[in-house]
Enzyme design. Sequence first.
Site, short mmCIF file in Angstrom:
data_model
loop_
_atom_site.label_atom_id
_atom_site.label_comp_id
_atom_site.label_asym_id
_atom_site.label_seq_id
_atom_site.Cartn_x
_atom_site.Cartn_y
_atom_site.Cartn_z
NE ARG A 20 -3.74 -2.32 2.11
CZ ARG A 20 -4.74 -2.58 2.89
NH1 ARG A 20 -5.10 -1.73 3.81
NH2 ARG A 20 -5.42 -3.67 2.75
NE ARG A 56 -5.64 5.56 5.31
CZ ARG A 56 -6.33 4.55 5.77
NH1 ARG A 56 -7.61 4.69 5.94
NH2 ARG A 56 -5.77 3.42 6.06
NE ARG A 62 -10.33 8.64 -1.69
CZ ARG A 62 -11.55 9.12 -1.49
NH1 ARG A 62 -11.93 10.24 -2.06
NH2 ARG A 62 -12.40 8.49 -0.72
#
Length: 181
Positions: free
Chosen positions: A27, A31, A40
């Site tokens: 990942r 974030r 995003r």
Amino acid sequence: MPVSKTQALMDVLAGRESERRPIWFMRQAGRYLPEYRKVREQAGSFLDLCYAPELAADVTLQPLRRYDLDAAIIFADILVVPHAMGNGLSFVEGEGPKLETVRSSFDLARLKPGLNSTQFESVAQSVARVRRDLDASISLIGFCGAPWTVASYMVEGGSSNRELARRVAYEGEDWFKELIA
């Protein structure tokens, strides 16, 4: 002659010794990067980001602009597969994925193969863009969900302890065998 990063990654994957221990993070795009959060927000939703090749390629490459990594990991999601098959999918902020459930032969019959779907085409375009823009010394990693994982999301309708999916699998429901296949 020094071993290139791609050779190092491929050597390790092949079980051979390498001069450098390859580094990448599960990942990678996520974030923790402010530039990811900006893209995003621009995309509107998680799924819109997955299906926008230019944006998905950008967030795939963002970690490599910051860190000395040996591989990029394509930005996508394992639930693109059921979505491409016509299964309803959304991502609820703070909760995660929500899928239309598949719990019978009738539910299974509404699904389609999905191989020529716009969803798969978008992911393929993202891969092509990343490969085009990625330094040749950096590997590109793709990923997918195992049949059990994807099918259990479809049965449960989202994240769960997989109790219903385990019960259906244990009972040997024919429709579930077809879903796995």
